[in-house]
Enzyme design. Structure first.
Site, PDB file in Angstrom:
ATOM      1  N   GLU A 363       0.832  -1.215   0.000  1.00  0.00           N
ATOM      2  CA  GLU A 363       0.000   0.000   0.000  1.00  0.00           C
ATOM      3  C   GLU A 363       0.865   1.264   0.000  1.00  0.00           C
ATOM      4  OE1 GLU A 363      -3.752  -0.118   1.888  1.00  0.00           O
ATOM      5  OE2 GLU A 363      -3.960  -2.257   1.516  1.00  0.00           O
TER       6      GLU A 363
HETATM    7  N1  CAA Z   1      -5.498  10.951  -2.623  1.00  0.00           N
HETATM    8  C1  CAA Z   1      -6.368  11.460  -3.521  1.00  0.00           C
HETATM    9  N2  CAA Z   1      -5.992  11.832  -4.773  1.00  0.00           N
HETATM   10  C2  CAA Z   1      -4.695  11.669  -5.105  1.00  0.00           C
HETATM   11  C3  CAA Z   1      -3.742  11.137  -4.205  1.00  0.00           C
HETATM   12  C4  CAA Z   1      -4.194  10.789  -2.915  1.00  0.00           C
HETATM   13  N3  CAA Z   1      -3.363  10.266  -1.999  1.00  0.00           N
HETATM   14  N4  CAA Z   1      -2.543  11.077  -4.812  1.00  0.00           N
HETATM   15  C5  CAA Z   1      -2.734  11.569  -6.042  1.00  0.00           C
HETATM   16  N5  CAA Z   1      -4.018  11.911  -6.207  1.00  0.00           N
HETATM   17  C6  CAA Z   1      -4.631  12.546  -7.407  1.00  0.00           C
HETATM   18  C7  CAA Z   1      -4.001  13.909  -7.628  1.00  0.00           C
HETATM   19  O1  CAA Z   1      -4.712  14.915  -6.952  1.00  0.00           O
HETATM   20  C8  CAA Z   1      -4.094  14.057  -9.132  1.00  0.00           C
HETATM   21  O2  CAA Z   1      -5.351  14.541  -9.505  1.00  0.00           O
HETATM   22  P1  CAA Z   1      -5.519  15.829 -10.511  1.00  0.00           P
HETATM   23  O3  CAA Z   1      -4.828  15.462 -11.773  1.00  0.00           O
HETATM   24  O4  CAA Z   1      -6.993  16.000 -10.656  1.00  0.00           O
HETATM   25  O5  CAA Z   1      -4.850  16.970  -9.819  1.00  0.00           O
HETATM   26  C9  CAA Z   1      -3.952  12.642  -9.632  1.00  0.00           C
HETATM   27  O6  CAA Z   1      -4.304  11.772  -8.556  1.00  0.00           O
HETATM   28  C10 CAA Z   1      -2.554  12.315 -10.093  1.00  0.00           C
HETATM   29  O7  CAA Z   1      -1.701  12.660  -9.046  1.00  0.00           O
HETATM   30  P2  CAA Z   1      -0.110  12.727  -9.174  1.00  0.00           P
HETATM   31  O8  CAA Z   1       0.273  13.445 -10.411  1.00  0.00           O
HETATM   32  O9  CAA Z   1       0.389  13.228  -7.863  1.00  0.00           O
HETATM   33  O10 CAA Z   1       0.249  11.193  -9.352  1.00  0.00           O
HETATM   34  P3  CAA Z   1       1.671  10.515  -9.424  1.00  0.00           P
HETATM   35  O11 CAA Z   1       1.745   9.712 -10.671  1.00  0.00           O
HETATM   36  O12 CAA Z   1       2.756  11.514  -9.182  1.00  0.00           O
HETATM   37  O13 CAA Z   1       1.625   9.419  -8.251  1.00  0.00           O
HETATM   38  C11 CAA Z   1       1.914   8.539  -6.063  1.00  0.00           C
HETATM   39  C12 CAA Z   1       1.459   9.719  -6.936  1.00  0.00           C
HETATM   40  C13 CAA Z   1       1.630   9.041  -4.662  1.00  0.00           C
HETATM   41  C14 CAA Z   1       3.392   8.196  -6.184  1.00  0.00           C
HETATM   42  C15 CAA Z   1       1.054   7.275  -6.416  1.00  0.00           C
HETATM   43  O14 CAA Z   1       1.419   6.723  -7.656  1.00  0.00           O
HETATM   44  C16 CAA Z   1       1.095   6.198  -5.376  1.00  0.00           C
HETATM   45  O15 CAA Z   1       0.459   6.319  -4.324  1.00  0.00           O
HETATM   46  N6  CAA Z   1       1.842   5.083  -5.630  1.00  0.00           N
HETATM   47  C17 CAA Z   1       1.864   3.948  -4.745  1.00  0.00           C
HETATM   48  C18 CAA Z   1       0.895   2.905  -5.190  1.00  0.00           C
HETATM   49  C19 CAA Z   1       0.522   1.975  -4.094  1.00  0.00           C
HETATM   50  O16 CAA Z   1       0.316   2.346  -2.934  1.00  0.00           O
HETATM   51  N7  CAA Z   1       0.378   0.684  -4.441  1.00  0.00           N
HETATM   52  C20 CAA Z   1      -0.089  -0.274  -3.495  1.00  0.00           C
HETATM   53  C21 CAA Z   1      -0.736  -1.418  -4.184  1.00  0.00           C
HETATM   54  S1  CAA Z   1      -2.158  -2.009  -3.346  1.00  0.00           S
HETATM   55  C22 CAA Z   1      -1.637  -3.019  -2.131  1.00  0.00           C
HETATM   56  O17 CAA Z   1      -0.509  -3.061  -1.759  1.00  0.00           O
HETATM   57  C23 CAA Z   1      -2.716  -3.789  -1.475  1.00  0.00           C
HETATM   58  C24 CAA Z   1      -2.230  -5.002  -0.736  1.00  0.00           C
HETATM   59  O18 CAA Z   1      -1.931  -5.977  -1.295  1.00  0.00           O
HETATM   60  C25 CAA Z   1      -2.229  -5.004   0.707  1.00  0.00           C
END
Ligand code: CAA
Length: 380
Positions: A363
């Site tokens: 996550e």
């Molecule tokens: N909450 C709400 N919206 C969000 C957000 C958040 N935390 N992070 C980004 N967004 C929105 C932004 O507001 C943006 O919207 P707009 O274009 O309308 O402004 C859009 O999403 C794109 O945002 P970014 O340009 O900031 O996106 P990014 O490509 O730079 O990525 C990141 C941001 C935080 C690195 C994201 O890719 C991320 O969280 N990566 C990690 C993925 C992850 O957690 N994977 C886990 C897999 S699931 C798992 O593990 C389950 C399990 O098995 C237990």
């Protein structure tokens, strides 16, 4: 400010603790060794309401607050983090995501099964080449009018084999970047959907983590969650809450290891007295207790903000970042307090130490949490 749990919250905590002690403790070492999913226990957790704690009762859920959910996650994670990750994904990612963003038809069709324990859900975002960088998905969902044609591979999927309802995030229009991504509900049994290899993991070995492959899977249009292009926002939005669940899991792993170390330190004697009376051990216990309490405050605060309807993305990332570090630190120390006994399976702490590591990875890694936090504090 009120730090006291309500009677209902305390009752949930006690019920989760009793369930973990009576149903999960027995066999937890064998399930870890044999990489066996606690299927029967997770089914029972569904029947008791632990798999859908926050869902509206009209869909079969418990209608509880997020604080109650983290209390239950903490207690179950003290004993069996493999069961609690299944619980966390079902509650925070699948049920919450569907209830918040799904259509009324989708809620009525899927939530009652996910709430009763009849079905388990999985959240499919990660790919071999797109873990942290979630927009770089290769999996495609091509719009074919009345359906999407889904092709690709997902990996490290929790509940990979035991689930029957999967939320799959895929690219529909690569040109649009994160606005070209969709979330589709895929059911086990759909033609072209295959559950692949099971991962042989360091920790949470009882949870079934699989690779999934999709080859020309026809997913009806009505299975898309939200508007066209909403899939990335769906994933980010659900992960904000998912991180509270994993933070609570990390807290529970730390607290479970601490409780074992505390008990052992009072029983084990060296140099004529219990080791807890040696300052070297007493100070370790003091550090462990302090770190756990600090993590607990961050986890409860994030849960409280969510219940209050406030923005909790920064708070959930902070809670997960810190609680997962505490889980690592405290479990390593718990092994040390146990000495040689800590290094063997029978005393449980070596398993908790192995389980702790994943909380810094899934996550969103700790580094991803720092991206979320730093963007939030620097945005103005
Ligand atoms: N909450 C709400 N919206 C969000 C957000 C958040 N935390 N992070 C980004 N967004 C929105 C932004 O507001 C943006 O919207 P707009 O274009 O309308 O402004 C859009 O999403 C794109 O945002 P970014 O340009 O900031 O996106 P990014 O490509 O730079 O990525 C990141 C941001 C935080 C690195 C994201 O890719 C991320 O969280 N990566 C990690 C993925 C992850 O957690 N994977 C886990 C897999 S699931 C798992 O593990 C389950 C399990 O098995 C237990």
């Amino acid at each position: 400010m009120n730090f006291k749990l309500t009677e209902e919250q305390q009752a949930v905590k006690d019920a989760a603790r009793d369930f973990a002690q009576s149903e999960l403790l027995e066999g937890v070492i064998e399930r870890d060794t044999e990489q066996r999913f606690p299927a029967q226990q997770v089914r029972q957790m569904g029947e008791l309401g632990f798999m859908s704690m926050m869902v509206d009762p009209k869909y079969g859920g418990g209608g509880m607050d997020t604080i109650s959910y983290v209390l239950a996650m903490e207690e179950i994670s003290k004993i069996d983090a493999s069961a609690s990750v299944s619980m966390s994904v079902n509650n925070s990612l699948v049920c919450w995501g569907l209830e918040k963003f799904g259509s009324e038809e989708q809620k009525q069709k899927y939530l009652p099964r996910l709430c009763s324990g009849e079905a388990i859900g999985a959240f499919c975002l990660s790919e071999p080449e797109a873990g942290s960088d979630a927009t770089s998905q290769v999996t495609e969902a091509i719009d074919k009018g009345d359906h999407y044609l889904l092709n690709g591979t997902k990996n490290w999927i929790t509940n990979g084999n035991s689930a029957s309802i999967y939320l799959v995030i895929a690219q529909t229009d690569r040109e649009k970047g994160h606005r070209g991504i969709n979330c589709l509900i895929v059911e086990k049994g759909m033609e072209g959907f295959v559950v692949g290899k099971k991962e042989d993991k360091l920790g949470i070995r009882g949870s079934d983590t699989h690779m999934l492959s999709f080859t020309d899977v026809k997913v009806p249009k009505e299975n898309r969650v939200g508007e066209d292009g909403f899939g990335f926002k769906f994933a980010m939005g659900t992960l904000n809450g998912g991180r509270i669940g994993i933070a609570a899991q990390a807290l529970g792993i730390a607290a479970g290891a601490y409780e074992l170390a505390l008990k052992y330190s009072k029983e084990r004697k060296t140099f004529g007295k219990p080791i807890s009376e040696h300052q070297a051990i007493a100070f370790k216990l003091a550090d462990m207790a302090t770190k756990i309490e600090a993590a607990r405050h961050l986890v409860y605060k994030a849960a409280w903000l969510k219940d209050e309807g406030e923005d909790y993305s920064e708070a959930s990332a902070m809670a997960k970042l810190y609680a997962s570090e505490v889980a690592m630190d405290v479990t390593v120390e718990a092994v040390q307090v146990h000495g040689g006994y800590g290094y063997v399976k029978e005393y449980h702490v070596e398993r908790l130490m192995r389980d702790a590591k994943i909380t810094q990875i899934y996550e969103g890694t700790s580094e991803i949490q720092k991206i979320v936090i730093s963007r939030s504090i620097l945005k103005d």
